[in-house]
Design an enzyme around this catalytic site. Sequence first.
Site, mmCIF file in Angstrom:
data_model
loop_
_atom_site.group_PDB
_atom_site.id
_atom_site.type_symbol
_atom_site.label_atom_id
_atom_site.label_comp_id
_atom_site.label_asym_id
_atom_site.label_seq_id
_atom_site.Cartn_x
_atom_site.Cartn_y
_atom_site.Cartn_z
ATOM 1 N N CYS A 335 0.962 -1.674 -0.034
ATOM 2 C CA CYS A 335 0.090 0.003 0.081
ATOM 3 C C CYS A 335 1.399 1.473 -0.088
ATOM 4 O O CYS A 335 0.844 2.200 -0.652
ATOM 5 C CB CYS A 335 -1.089 -0.137 0.943
ATOM 6 S SG CYS A 335 -0.697 -1.831 1.955
ATOM 7 N N ARG A 364 7.355 -11.477 5.684
ATOM 8 C CA ARG A 364 6.893 -10.732 7.419
ATOM 9 C C ARG A 364 6.917 -12.485 8.354
ATOM 10 O O ARG A 364 6.981 -13.258 7.811
ATOM 11 C CB ARG A 364 5.508 -11.086 7.660
ATOM 12 C CG ARG A 364 4.355 -9.526 6.538
ATOM 13 C CD ARG A 364 2.566 -9.579 7.168
ATOM 14 N NE ARG A 364 2.095 -9.003 5.525
ATOM 15 C CZ ARG A 364 1.123 -8.550 5.358
ATOM 16 N NH1 ARG A 364 0.590 -9.448 6.045
ATOM 17 N NH2 ARG A 364 0.415 -8.308 4.303
ATOM 18 N N GLN A 382 0.980 -10.760 -2.316
ATOM 19 C CA GLN A 382 -0.623 -10.679 -2.519
ATOM 20 C C GLN A 382 -1.187 -10.317 -4.647
ATOM 21 O O GLN A 382 -0.523 -9.093 -4.954
ATOM 22 C CB GLN A 382 -0.752 -9.366 -1.618
ATOM 23 C CG GLN A 382 -0.078 -9.999 -0.696
ATOM 24 C CD GLN A 382 -0.752 -8.731 0.401
ATOM 25 O OE1 GLN A 382 -0.006 -7.366 0.208
ATOM 26 N NE2 GLN A 382 -0.722 -8.475 2.111
ATOM 27 N N ASP A 384 -2.404 -7.348 -4.965
ATOM 28 C CA ASP A 384 -3.079 -6.667 -4.564
ATOM 29 C C ASP A 384 -3.368 -5.416 -5.835
ATOM 30 O O ASP A 384 -3.237 -5.123 -5.779
ATOM 31 C CB ASP A 384 -2.055 -5.997 -3.604
ATOM 32 C CG ASP A 384 -1.969 -5.661 -2.076
ATOM 33 O OD1 ASP A 384 -3.240 -5.048 -2.332
ATOM 34 O OD2 ASP A 384 -1.481 -5.135 -1.086
ATOM 35 N N HIS A 386 -4.863 -1.239 -5.168
ATOM 36 C CA HIS A 386 -5.371 0.048 -4.130
ATOM 37 C C HIS A 386 -6.217 0.691 -4.993
ATOM 38 O O HIS A 386 -5.116 1.204 -6.698
ATOM 39 C CB HIS A 386 -4.408 0.642 -3.649
ATOM 40 C CG HIS A 386 -3.386 -0.508 -2.825
ATOM 41 N ND1 HIS A 386 -2.526 -0.950 -3.192
ATOM 42 C CD2 HIS A 386 -4.103 -0.571 -1.396
ATOM 43 C CE1 HIS A 386 -2.227 -1.894 -2.293
ATOM 44 N NE2 HIS A 386 -3.194 -1.355 -0.790
ATOM 45 N N LYS A 470 -14.175 -3.838 6.689
ATOM 46 C CA LYS A 470 -14.322 -4.239 5.377
ATOM 47 C C LYS A 470 -14.778 -5.543 5.458
ATOM 48 O O LYS A 470 -16.024 -5.774 6.063
ATOM 49 C CB LYS A 470 -12.635 -4.808 5.785
ATOM 50 C CG LYS A 470 -12.337 -5.567 6.785
ATOM 51 C CD LYS A 470 -10.269 -5.855 7.288
ATOM 52 C CE LYS A 470 -10.407 -7.360 8.316
ATOM 53 N NZ LYS A 470 -10.137 -8.445 8.371
ATOM 54 N N HIS A 516 -8.417 -1.111 -0.632
ATOM 55 C CA HIS A 516 -7.628 -2.434 -0.270
ATOM 56 C C HIS A 516 -8.046 -3.108 -0.807
ATOM 57 O O HIS A 516 -8.887 -3.597 -0.908
ATOM 58 C CB HIS A 516 -6.184 -2.737 0.619
ATOM 59 C CG HIS A 516 -5.957 -1.767 1.484
ATOM 60 N ND1 HIS A 516 -4.918 -1.303 1.415
ATOM 61 C CD2 HIS A 516 -6.758 -0.097 1.783
ATOM 62 C CE1 HIS A 516 -4.331 -0.065 2.137
ATOM 63 N NE2 HIS A 516 -5.605 0.217 2.583
HETATM 64 ZN ZN ZN Z 1 -3.296 -2.360 0.968
#
Ligand code: ZN
Length: 648
Positions: A335, A364, A382, A384, A386, A470, A516
């Site tokens: 992000c 992580r 991910q 991912d 945005h 979320k 997200h």
């Molecule tokens: Zn994010």
Amino acid sequence: MIKISLPDGSVKEFAAGVTPMDVAISISEGFARNVISASFDGTIVETTTPLTTDGSLILYTWNDEGGKKAFWHSTSHVMAQVLEEMYPGIKLTLGPAIANGFYYDVDFEDQKITDADFKKIENRVLEISREKHEFRLRPVSKAEALEVYKDNVYKTELISNLEDGTITFCDHSTFTDLCRGGHIPNTGIIKAMKIMSIAGAYWRGDEKNKQLTRVYGISFPKQKDLTEYLELLEEAKRRDHRKLGKELELFAFSAKVGQGLPLWLPKGAALRDRLEQFLKKAQKKAGYEQVVTPHIGQKELYVTSGHYAKYGADSFQPINTPAEGEEFLLKPMNCPHHCEIYNVRPWSYKDLPKRYAEFGTVYRYEQSGELHGLTRVRGFTQDDAHIFCTPDQLDQEFKNVIDLVLYVFGSLGFENFTAQISLRDQENRDKYIGSDENWEKAENAIINAAADKGLKTVVAYGEAAFYGPKLDFMVKDALGRQWQLGTIQVDYNLPERFELTYKGSDDQLHTPVMIHRAPFGSMERFIAILIEHTAGKFPLWLMPEQAIILCLSEKYEIYAKKVLNLLENHEIRALIDNRNESIGRKIRDAEMQKTPFMLIVGEEEEKNGTISIRRQGQEGNGNMSVTIEEFAAIVNEEISKTLKTFTV
Ligand SMILES: [Zn+2]
Ligand SMILES: [Zn+2]
């Protein structure tokens, strides 16, 4: 009189002192027979606890999680009773219910429990259960409790930390245990019980303390339930993605590379790539733009985003440069990088929404004991993206993301799912950042979008992220296990932290809203779940090899190559097995690889320009003779059943 509110929204009046069981009987005798536990104002109570104030009551049956917890915890009392009987002098400590069953931590001192004793313990538990002993909770003074447990250092420690006046014992049969409650009415409904395993466990989870023996068990109201549960466990073992991942040659781990860092083998990498291409194609249609960002970022970036304050100490530590004294972190999230991409130039409201997508690999730290195959790793990718939009666009954008998530699930055979709407804790709002107005807007956007799309939803208060509400997709796999897969989150916080702006129609600068979203979640975890859900029989469009050509003998190799070429023209992924092995052996190996189609070629096929198809998992040596064109049509038809084109 007191007012009792029930989960259906109704409120009933009762005389003070009414018990949950009385309330259940007032609803219906039949229902009451199934009620085994209850909670009052969020606290677990006994079904016999007198209620003296207004409050909300939930009555649990075996089908509720609350019911199972009480059932299993109650069984742990009976098991403890049997253990004391069979191993006199042992010291009992704690015996809670867990996700599947219960355990009891016991100090066996110089005695020893072994697998050979399990059956005897189980039989005795059932024998006592059949006697229908009631569980009775009674208050005791601290002094009395300490006196009873004067020879048990563990219980003494527990009691010492309790406040006088809050301590209770639970009696059933001849057995008494220190316990705060949460029991079924009586032992009679425990009809099946099994000790699953024993393991070492330190007292209070601290390795400086003495190691105790943890006895794991599970119990059920019917013998049939236990049988089914054990079968499910066996099937789960057969489907374990760590086992299948090895057999199908998808991924591996290397102690030299490091724990929790998966290595994708060619077949696994190809499968992953197909998933990526599939999503990229749909995202392109949905107006996303692909971006690429580095695997590390300056520590300051994550200080700005707030990730460092929240996770810094418990994660990988900063990387330092040899000369400049700079500090970098392995990227824990994509992000902040995407916020900086947005910040590269000014935007007008007419340019929005901007949708940046990246298969971004993040790192992580997980303790080595927490690592598990592909589901708990230290580096993962991910899917991912945005979305930066105006507050007015939030509703529509959110709905579009839901469409994309549903498309992904549909194409991969996940049909059974619930959408969890994760909102703020209603009581404690201090732990969230952002204005009430923004929160309400975002929460309403999610609730409306979910309703508009006809999703089966549950609302979970207190499950929101600290920066926004979320929508989490909870998917049930073929074994009925629930996994959290896709997530969509609304965020007003990061755009502020990164000072993101756009010029509105009023010519003023405004802060965009950020969404997200990750339909797969992580590629690693998703593929692990997909392996277990499908037992390695992926949808045909995703299979590493859709077909394997099995030569009846080496004589037909040239024809096999010709077939392979033709299949490639039809974009069918295939291999040739021309080993000098029997056809039976070749079929067995292809079965093991779960290759959907085995194409057998011999004299007859070469002469006619055909192939004989054998479907994976079916008997017979090629039960349908077809031309390559006919086979391509069969494959395409099957693919089109699951893999639809994404439409906006
Ligand atoms: Zn994010
Ligand atoms: Zn208890």
